[in-house]
Design an enzyme around this catalytic site. Sequence first.
Site, PDB file in Angstrom:
ATOM      1  N   HIS A   1       0.835  -1.210   0.000  1.00  0.00           N
ATOM      2  CA  HIS A   1       0.000   0.000   0.000  1.00  0.00           C
ATOM      3  C   HIS A   1       0.863   1.251   0.000  1.00  0.00           C
ATOM      4  CE1 HIS A   1       0.804  -1.236   4.163  1.00  0.00           C
ATOM      5  NE2 HIS A   1       0.873   0.057   4.450  1.00  0.00           N
TER       6      HIS A   1
ATOM      7  N   HIS B   1       0.793   5.163   1.542  1.00  0.00           N
ATOM      8  CA  HIS B   1       0.164   6.112   2.456  1.00  0.00           C
ATOM      9  C   HIS B   1       0.122   7.473   1.771  1.00  0.00           C
ATOM     10  CE1 HIS B   1       0.709   3.840   6.378  1.00  0.00           C
ATOM     11  NE2 HIS B   1       1.579   3.187   5.610  1.00  0.00           N
TER      12      HIS B   1
HETATM   13  P1  5GP Z   1       2.145   0.043   7.473  1.00  0.00           P
HETATM   14  O1  5GP Z   1       2.592   0.169   8.913  1.00  0.00           O
HETATM   15  O2  5GP Z   1       2.086  -1.412   7.061  1.00  0.00           O
HETATM   16  O3  5GP Z   1       2.927   0.896   6.518  1.00  0.00           O
HETATM   17  O4  5GP Z   1       0.689   0.667   7.411  1.00  0.00           O
HETATM   18  C1  5GP Z   1      -0.445  -0.015   7.801  1.00  0.00           C
HETATM   19  C2  5GP Z   1      -1.475   1.029   8.172  1.00  0.00           C
HETATM   20  O5  5GP Z   1      -2.737   0.402   8.192  1.00  0.00           O
HETATM   21  C3  5GP Z   1      -1.266   1.644   9.549  1.00  0.00           C
HETATM   22  O6  5GP Z   1      -1.067   3.046   9.432  1.00  0.00           O
HETATM   23  C4  5GP Z   1      -2.539   1.301  10.310  1.00  0.00           C
HETATM   24  O7  5GP Z   1      -3.013   2.365  11.108  1.00  0.00           O
HETATM   25  C5  5GP Z   1      -3.513   0.956   9.203  1.00  0.00           C
HETATM   26  N1  5GP Z   1      -4.491  -0.067   9.575  1.00  0.00           N
HETATM   27  C6  5GP Z   1      -4.242  -1.228  10.247  1.00  0.00           C
HETATM   28  N2  5GP Z   1      -5.378  -1.941  10.390  1.00  0.00           N
HETATM   29  C7  5GP Z   1      -6.357  -1.212   9.789  1.00  0.00           C
HETATM   30  C8  5GP Z   1      -7.753  -1.435   9.614  1.00  0.00           C
HETATM   31  O8  5GP Z   1      -8.326  -2.442  10.040  1.00  0.00           O
HETATM   32  N3  5GP Z   1      -8.455  -0.481   8.956  1.00  0.00           N
HETATM   33  C9  5GP Z   1      -7.863   0.647   8.472  1.00  0.00           C
HETATM   34  N4  5GP Z   1      -8.628   1.529   7.836  1.00  0.00           N
HETATM   35  N5  5GP Z   1      -6.539   0.900   8.620  1.00  0.00           N
HETATM   36  C10 5GP Z   1      -5.802  -0.035   9.269  1.00  0.00           C
END
Ligand code: 5GP
Length: 143
Positions: free
Chosen positions: A98, A100
Amino acid sequence: MECIFCNIAERKSEAEIVFEDDSIISFLDIQPINYGHALVIPKKHFDNFLTIPPEELIHLINATQYIAGAVKRSVNADGFNIISNNGDSAGQTIYHFHFHIIPRFNEDFNFKPKFKNYKTGDIKNYADGIRSAVLKYKDIYNG
Ligand code: 5GP
Ligand code: ZN
């Protein structure tokens, strides 16, 4: 393995979806760095930036550019960060690739790491190492 982002893409889990098309979906991060912080994901599951196929990545990047403009205008942000965390050390917590989109406001917080300085000659050594790796994997480049 259960993947929360697959579940969101398949509408098995709830999310505040802001845009979708056939192959990507965008929704608000549940724990935003700033309000309006959005995520953009391919509907198909790929673990990270290195495993998403180039055609899917191009489509995802185009969609991310489009959604970033909408996020910026909608929250009247001064700027935004586009971030992709890859691997534990980089802060990846969900292993479904993903981007951000983080809206930013003048002087909201400092996102800057502590910068390093190369010792004399070292910058060339690092570049040589990367140049060799680039050449070694040249056959997978389709730019
Ligand atoms: P990463 O840390 O992998 O770059 O980003 C994952 C993001 O997904 C985090 O910022 C976290 O807050 C978000 N996230 C985790 N679980 C969920 C969820 O169930 N729903 C939504 N909308 N965001 C989520
Ligand atoms: Zn997934």
